[in-house]
Design a protein around this motif. Sequence first.
Motif, PDB file in Angstrom:
ATOM      1  N   ASN A   6     -12.503   1.539  49.961  1.00 41.94           N
ATOM      2  CA  ASN A   6     -11.269   1.636  50.738  1.00 41.94           C
ATOM      3  C   ASN A   6     -11.521   1.359  52.219  1.00 41.94           C
ATOM      4  O   ASN A   6     -10.691   0.749  52.900  1.00 41.94           O
ATOM      5  N   ARG A   7     -12.676   1.814  52.709  1.00 39.55           N
ATOM      6  CA  ARG A   7     -13.033   1.569  54.103  1.00 39.55           C
ATOM      7  C   ARG A   7     -13.158   0.058  54.362  1.00 39.55           C
ATOM      8  O   ARG A   7     -12.769  -0.450  55.405  1.00 39.55           O
ATOM      9  N   GLY A   8     -13.721  -0.669  53.380  1.00 33.15           N
ATOM     10  CA  GLY A   8     -13.848  -2.122  53.505  1.00 33.15           C
ATOM     11  C   GLY A   8     -12.495  -2.796  53.579  1.00 33.15           C
ATOM     12  O   GLY A   8     -12.299  -3.750  54.344  1.00 33.15           O
ATOM     13  N   ALA A   9     -11.551  -2.290  52.789  1.00 35.28           N
ATOM     14  CA  ALA A   9     -10.214  -2.887  52.777  1.00 35.28           C
ATOM     15  C   ALA A   9      -9.445  -2.555  54.051  1.00 35.28           C
ATOM     16  O   ALA A   9      -8.844  -3.437  54.681  1.00 35.28           O
ATOM     17  N   ILE A  10      -9.465  -1.281  54.449  1.00 38.02           N
ATOM     18  CA  ILE A  10      -8.674  -0.837  55.599  1.00 38.02           C
ATOM     19  C   ILE A  10      -9.311  -1.274  56.921  1.00 38.02           C
ATOM     20  O   ILE A  10      -8.638  -1.746  57.834  1.00 38.02           O
ATOM     21  N   GLY A  11     -10.637  -1.119  57.009  1.00 36.08           N
ATOM     22  CA  GLY A  11     -11.313  -1.392  58.274  1.00 36.08           C
ATOM     23  C   GLY A  11     -11.656  -2.852  58.511  1.00 36.08           C
ATOM     24  O   GLY A  11     -11.736  -3.299  59.667  1.00 36.08           O
TER      25      GLY A  11
END
Length: 214
Positions: A6-11
Amino acid sequence: GKDTINRGAIGFGLTEEEAIHNLLFVLGFNSYGGFSIFLPSLIDAIASNSALQEKLKKEAREKGGSTLTFDSVKEMDLIQSVVYETLRMNPPVPLQYGRARKDFRLSSHDSVFHVKKGELLCGFQKLVMRDSVIFDEPDRFKPDRFTQEKGAQLLNYLYWSNGPQTGSPSVSNKQCAGKDVVTLTAALIVAYLFRRYDSIQGDGSSITALQKTK
């Protein structure tokens, strides 16, 4: 792994597939070599100090919430400090090499060295991070060295990852791309360990005894 994906997608605007590919590369290439050398040093530093284990246990159980994540473990100052101090004392990659791209002056505390373009340079991490001008009692393992405001400032001189701990890997430098994965995962391991066990015994080669929490 959902938190990381999720961090990869959001950030970073990555798809799930792209995030997983990047994660596998970082863990399989950038982090594995460091972990295989670093984790035994971390376990050795903790297993040999029962007083430190009590403090780590208290912090791991009082902070970080009910579910540990890369973000919640950042609340654990002592655990993170122990990770940093282990990296200072025993950096997993002690030597780095580079060739000068241009003439420049390299300054130390009391000297200046004239480096010529094309000259090969070697950095010895253990020597750099035992600088008595920067670190008090540099040859002593101090678990709380990197806590509080003074400790945070010392992170500017923690060069285990071929760059300061406060720096970020980029296409323009040679800092370890997996540096944050290494430190945060190591802190998570310590936090999980002392949420499940009251004490451990052993050294860097093996854990010989564990006392499970009741």
